[in-house]
Design a protein around this motif. Structure first.
Motif, short mmCIF file in Angstrom:
data_model
loop_
_atom_site.label_atom_id
_atom_site.label_comp_id
_atom_site.label_asym_id
_atom_site.label_seq_id
_atom_site.Cartn_x
_atom_site.Cartn_y
_atom_site.Cartn_z
N ASP A 29 -5.11 -4.91 6.38
CA ASP A 29 -4.75 -3.76 6.06
C ASP A 29 -4.32 -3.50 4.62
O ASP A 29 -4.08 -2.56 4.17
CB ASP A 29 -3.35 -3.52 6.96
CG ASP A 29 -3.81 -3.27 8.39
OD1 ASP A 29 -4.99 -3.06 8.54
OD2 ASP A 29 -2.83 -3.39 9.17
N GLN A 30 -4.19 -4.53 3.73
CA GLN A 30 -3.81 -4.53 2.45
C GLN A 30 -4.93 -4.22 1.67
O GLN A 30 -5.86 -5.28 1.60
CB GLN A 30 -3.18 -6.01 2.06
CG GLN A 30 -1.89 -6.28 2.54
CD GLN A 30 -1.44 -7.33 2.11
OE1 GLN A 30 -1.89 -8.57 2.14
NE2 GLN A 30 -0.18 -7.59 1.76
N GLY A 31 -5.44 -3.16 1.09
CA GLY A 31 -6.41 -2.82 0.57
C GLY A 31 -6.75 -3.59 -0.62
O GLY A 31 -7.95 -4.05 -0.98
N GLU B 253 0.18 5.22 2.42
CA GLU B 253 -0.35 6.03 3.56
C GLU B 253 -0.54 5.12 4.61
O GLU B 253 -0.47 5.37 5.84
CB GLU B 253 -1.64 7.09 3.24
CG GLU B 253 -1.33 7.85 2.19
CD GLU B 253 -2.71 7.70 1.04
OE1 GLU B 253 -3.78 7.61 1.78
OE2 GLU B 253 -2.48 7.50 0.02
N HIS B 254 -1.00 3.80 4.21
CA HIS B 254 -1.25 2.74 5.28
C HIS B 254 -0.36 1.64 5.26
O HIS B 254 -0.67 0.51 4.78
CB HIS B 254 -2.74 2.51 5.35
CG HIS B 254 -3.45 3.63 5.21
ND1 HIS B 254 -3.93 4.28 6.49
CD2 HIS B 254 -4.47 4.10 4.47
CE1 HIS B 254 -4.79 4.97 6.39
NE2 HIS B 254 -5.17 4.91 4.92
N SER C 284 -11.47 -5.01 3.67
CA SER C 284 -11.77 -3.87 4.36
C SER C 284 -12.47 -2.71 3.63
O SER C 284 -11.96 -2.47 2.28
CB SER C 284 -10.48 -3.32 4.92
OG SER C 284 -10.39 -1.95 5.13
N GLU D 77 -15.19 0.44 -0.92
CA GLU D 77 -15.59 1.74 -0.58
C GLU D 77 -17.11 1.87 -1.09
O GLU D 77 -17.84 2.42 -0.33
CB GLU D 77 -14.84 2.95 -1.01
CG GLU D 77 -14.13 3.52 0.04
CD GLU D 77 -13.14 4.77 -0.57
OE1 GLU D 77 -13.48 5.18 -1.52
OE2 GLU D 77 -12.28 4.82 0.04
N THR E 263 -12.28 0.56 5.01
CA THR E 263 -11.24 1.74 5.20
C THR E 263 -10.08 1.76 4.16
O THR E 263 -9.44 2.89 4.28
CB THR E 263 -11.13 1.71 6.82
OG1 THR E 263 -10.41 0.46 7.00
CG2 THR E 263 -12.20 1.77 7.75
N ARG E 264 -9.69 0.53 3.87
CA ARG E 264 -8.48 0.69 2.84
C ARG E 264 -9.23 0.24 1.42
O ARG E 264 -9.47 -1.11 1.31
CB ARG E 264 -7.40 -0.40 3.44
CG ARG E 264 -7.01 -0.45 4.68
CD ARG E 264 -5.95 0.78 5.18
NE ARG E 264 -6.02 0.84 6.35
CZ ARG E 264 -4.94 0.70 7.10
NH1 ARG E 264 -3.86 0.26 6.64
NH2 ARG E 264 -4.76 1.04 8.42
N ASN E 265 -9.50 1.24 0.86
CA ASN E 265 -10.37 0.67 -0.57
C ASN E 265 -9.55 -0.28 -1.27
O ASN E 265 -8.17 -0.41 -1.40
CB ASN E 265 -10.54 2.19 -1.49
CG ASN E 265 -11.60 1.63 -2.33
OD1 ASN E 265 -12.48 0.92 -2.05
ND2 ASN E 265 -11.66 2.52 -3.26
N SER F 201 -1.27 0.36 -0.33
CA SER F 201 -1.17 1.84 0.00
C SER F 201 -0.03 2.46 0.75
O SER F 201 0.62 1.80 1.81
CB SER F 201 -2.64 2.12 0.73
OG SER F 201 -2.36 3.61 1.53
#
Ligand SMILES: C[S@@+](CC[C@H](N)C(=O)[O-])C[C@H]1O[C@@H](n2cnc3c(N)ncnc32)[C@H](O)[C@@H]1O
Length: 296
Positions: free
Chosen positions: A111-113, A4-5, A118, A181, A120-122, A2
């Motif tokens: 952090d790597q969706g 954004e993240h 995670s 998600e 929160t990071r789909n 992502s």
């Protein structure tokens, strides 16, 4: 990944306490069984200066690629799980002055969706640290029975059994899931009571990750190999994040202590050093515990 993240930098947990207890000396060789992003390794190796007799292990290819500069300096990299690496190094007759095992996942993995750790990071329901492994979280969820899932969520997620069973029933009723998600949404909807400190899916995600990667099985089988991999006077540190992991380490070190003359390791930490004492700003450290032992 992502945009954004962007993945966060991994901040090594309990770095000062680890360096103080392992006490790396010039010329000593080092085995890092969970090198991750090399935070601990680069500090230890800077102090020992011995790159060429040191070995850095991780089952995650992304982590191994990240520490290629340490390979350039002469360290040996092994892209495999630490149990396989420990067995291979024992067969090769290798022994080390310093060993570190820093368990769990790193911040960049979370952090790597697309890694699927995670909600929160789909991303896809993956959760494999080593993407060459066959079974992903999606396979586990697709094939497990309600009681198998309930046991995993209860044991590794430390959810009360009735909650775990209810979550497992809802997972089976709603499977298959297309991403992290949608799984988290079903868990949140099936959770009894109000959200407390953490999102209701947090414990289930942790439990699935531990099961997918057989994390406790790896630790349990690794511990008895550690004395074989240490030189006399060599130090080993284990940083754990889960009470079940810490219990395995604590019991092994205690059994060693109680073995008297036959003990190969002597614990250097009577009580574990808690992450919260050192890294108040790093959320990953809150549950971290460091135990250290020395080879007789
Ligand atoms: C907490 S991070 C290590 C961070 C590292 N100490 C640093 O300072 O950058 C844990 C790492 O261990 C790896 N790992 C976890 N279990 C493993 C296993 N059984 N075998 C090999 N690597 C493992 C993960 O892929 C992850 O990169």
């Amino acid at each position: 990944m992502s945009k954004e993240h962007p993945p966060q930098k991994h901040v090594p947990v309990l770095l000062d306490a680890t360096l103080a207890r392992l006490d790396p000396q010039q010329g000593e060789n080092y085995l890092d069984l969970t090198v991750g992003f090399g935070g601990h390794a680069s500090q230890v190796l800077e102090r020992t200066g011995n790159y060429t007799e040191s070995v850095l292990v991780d089952r995650d290819e992304y982590a191994i690629q990240h520490v290629s500069s340490l390979k350039t300096k002469g360290a040996r990299l092994m892209h495999t799980d630490f149990l396989t690496a420990a067995r291979q190094l024992t067969e090769e007759g290798k022994a080390f002055n310093l060993i570190l095992v820093d368990l769990g996942v790193s911040s960049p993995q979370l952090d790597q969706g697309e890694r699927g750790f995670s909600f929160t990071r789909n991303g896809p329901l993956d959760m494999r640290m080593d993407r060459r492994q066959e079974t992903s979280a999606a396979d586990l969820i697709e094939n497990a029975s309600i009681s198998e899932l309930a046991q995993i969520i209860h044991d590794y997620g430390e959810e009360p059994y009735m909650n775990a069973k209810h979550i497992a029933e809802q997972i089976v009723a709603n499977r298959p899931f297309k991403d992290t998600e949608s799984l988290a949404a079903v868990i949140a909807a099936s959770s009894r009571g109000r959200w407390k400190r953490i999102h209701p899916a947090t414990r289930t995600f942790q439990a699935l990750r531990i099961a997918v990667n057989d994390e406790l099985g790896q630790v349990e089988a690794l511990l008895p190999l550690l004395p074989k991999l240490l030189k006399p006077g060599g130090r080993v540190g284990v940083i754990s994040f889960h009470s079940l992991e810490d219990r395995l380490v604590k019991r092994y070190f205690k059994d060693q202590f109680e073995a008297g003359f036959e003990a190969e390791l002597m614990p250097l930490t009577k009580k574990p050093i808690a992450g919260a004492t050192e890294d108040v700003h790093n959320p990953r450290s809150r549950s971290a515990k460091l135990r250290v032992a020395v080879k007789k």
